[in-house]
Design an enzyme around this catalytic site. Structure first.
Site, short mmCIF file in Angstrom:
data_model
loop_
_atom_site.label_atom_id
_atom_site.label_comp_id
_atom_site.label_asym_id
_atom_site.label_seq_id
_atom_site.Cartn_x
_atom_site.Cartn_y
_atom_site.Cartn_z
N ASP A 8 0.69 -1.21 0.09
CA ASP A 8 0.07 -0.13 -0.05
C ASP A 8 0.80 1.15 -0.02
O ASP A 8 2.15 1.25 -0.28
CB ASP A 8 -0.87 -0.03 1.24
CG ASP A 8 -0.16 0.18 2.48
OD1 ASP A 8 1.20 0.22 2.58
OD2 ASP A 8 -1.05 0.06 3.63
N GLY A 71 2.16 -0.78 6.58
CA GLY A 71 2.91 -0.04 7.49
C GLY A 71 3.31 -0.96 8.60
O GLY A 71 4.49 -0.82 9.13
N HIS A 103 9.07 -24.43 8.79
CA HIS A 103 8.13 -25.05 9.31
C HIS A 103 6.61 -24.96 8.77
O HIS A 103 5.91 -25.81 8.64
CB HIS A 103 7.82 -24.81 10.78
CG HIS A 103 8.95 -25.11 11.63
ND1 HIS A 103 8.66 -25.03 13.07
CD2 HIS A 103 10.09 -25.77 11.55
CE1 HIS A 103 9.79 -25.57 13.58
NE2 HIS A 103 10.81 -25.97 12.76
N ARG A 114 6.96 0.54 9.00
CA ARG A 114 6.88 1.23 10.15
C ARG A 114 7.58 0.51 11.21
O ARG A 114 7.84 1.02 12.45
CB ARG A 114 5.65 1.97 10.51
CG ARG A 114 5.23 2.94 9.47
CD ARG A 114 3.82 3.19 9.85
NE ARG A 114 2.98 3.76 8.59
CZ ARG A 114 1.66 3.76 8.17
NH1 ARG A 114 0.91 3.37 9.45
NH2 ARG A 114 1.51 4.32 7.26
N ARG A 142 0.37 -30.54 9.65
CA ARG A 142 -0.06 -29.37 9.83
C ARG A 142 -0.69 -28.41 9.21
O ARG A 142 -1.91 -27.83 8.96
CB ARG A 142 0.58 -28.71 11.07
CG ARG A 142 0.96 -29.37 12.36
CD ARG A 142 2.24 -28.87 13.19
NE ARG A 142 2.57 -29.93 14.39
CZ ARG A 142 3.62 -29.88 14.97
NH1 ARG A 142 4.80 -29.09 14.47
NH2 ARG A 142 3.78 -30.78 16.02
C1 RB5 Z 1 -2.15 2.35 6.41
O1 RB5 Z 1 -1.96 3.58 7.02
C2 RB5 Z 1 -1.73 1.19 7.21
O2 RB5 Z 1 -3.01 1.22 8.41
C3 RB5 Z 1 -1.35 -0.01 6.50
O3 RB5 Z 1 -0.32 0.32 5.84
C4 RB5 Z 1 -1.10 -1.13 7.55
O4 RB5 Z 1 -0.10 -0.68 8.65
C5 RB5 Z 1 -2.20 -2.03 8.19
O5 RB5 Z 1 -1.93 -2.88 8.66
#
Ligand code: RB5
Length: 147
Positions: A8, A71, A103, A114, A142
């Site tokens: 994204d 993110g 596994h 992030r 599994r």
């Molecule tokens: C987008 O801002 C953010 O929510 C997305 O990139 C992600 O981290 C969602 O899990």
């Protein structure tokens, strides 16, 4: 190998270098062909759209693996795992990646812009591609139970 990539807008989150083009370039430098499913810029988009596109390429057999980025790596892994046959692993450490392959026979790696540095992401990608599934009887059993 042919790899499907998707992300994204987190893939183009400042500051530069943007993770998405760097990860694509890195996979190509390893000799892989990349089917880039986008997104291709910083405008806000919905991560399930890209999880769906990458999952379709893996499930059709066009691509061996998928790599997804959002993110945190979580939203996009939750979306990918809605597809039967996709085993998407949101990973932060080298050990998580190697166990996801060894596994869980994970076929999609999910990364967090992030959460992990770019250098860490590239290392995780490299480990993902170079670690085989163990094919251990208990692991196969599994995975079969997940359908
Ligand atoms: C987008 O801002 C953010 O929510 C997305 O990139 C992600 O981290 C969602 O899990």
């Amino acid at each position: 190998m042919k790899i499907a990539f998707g992300c994204d807008h987190a893939g183009f989150e400042a500051p530069e270098p943007f993770y998405a083009p760097e990860i694509v370039r890195y996979m190509e430098s390893l000799g892989h062909e990349v089917a880039n499913c986008g997104t291709h810029g910083p405008d806000s988009v919905d991560y399930p759209d890209f999880a769906n596109a990458v999952s379709a390429k893996v499930l059709s057999g066009e691509c061996v693996y998928g790599v997804l980025l959002c993110g945190t790596g979580m939203g996009i892994s939750i979306a990918a795992n809605r597809h039967k046959g996709i085993r998407a692993a949101a990973c932060v450490t080298p050990e998580m990646v190697s166990l996801a392959r060894d596994h869980n026979n994970a076929n999609v790696l999910c990364l967090g812009r992030r959460i992990s540095s770019l250098k860490e992401c590239l290392r995780l990608v490299e480990i993902f591609f170079s670690t085989p599934f163990s094919n251990g009887e208990r692991h196969v059993r599994r995975i079969q139970k997940m359908g």
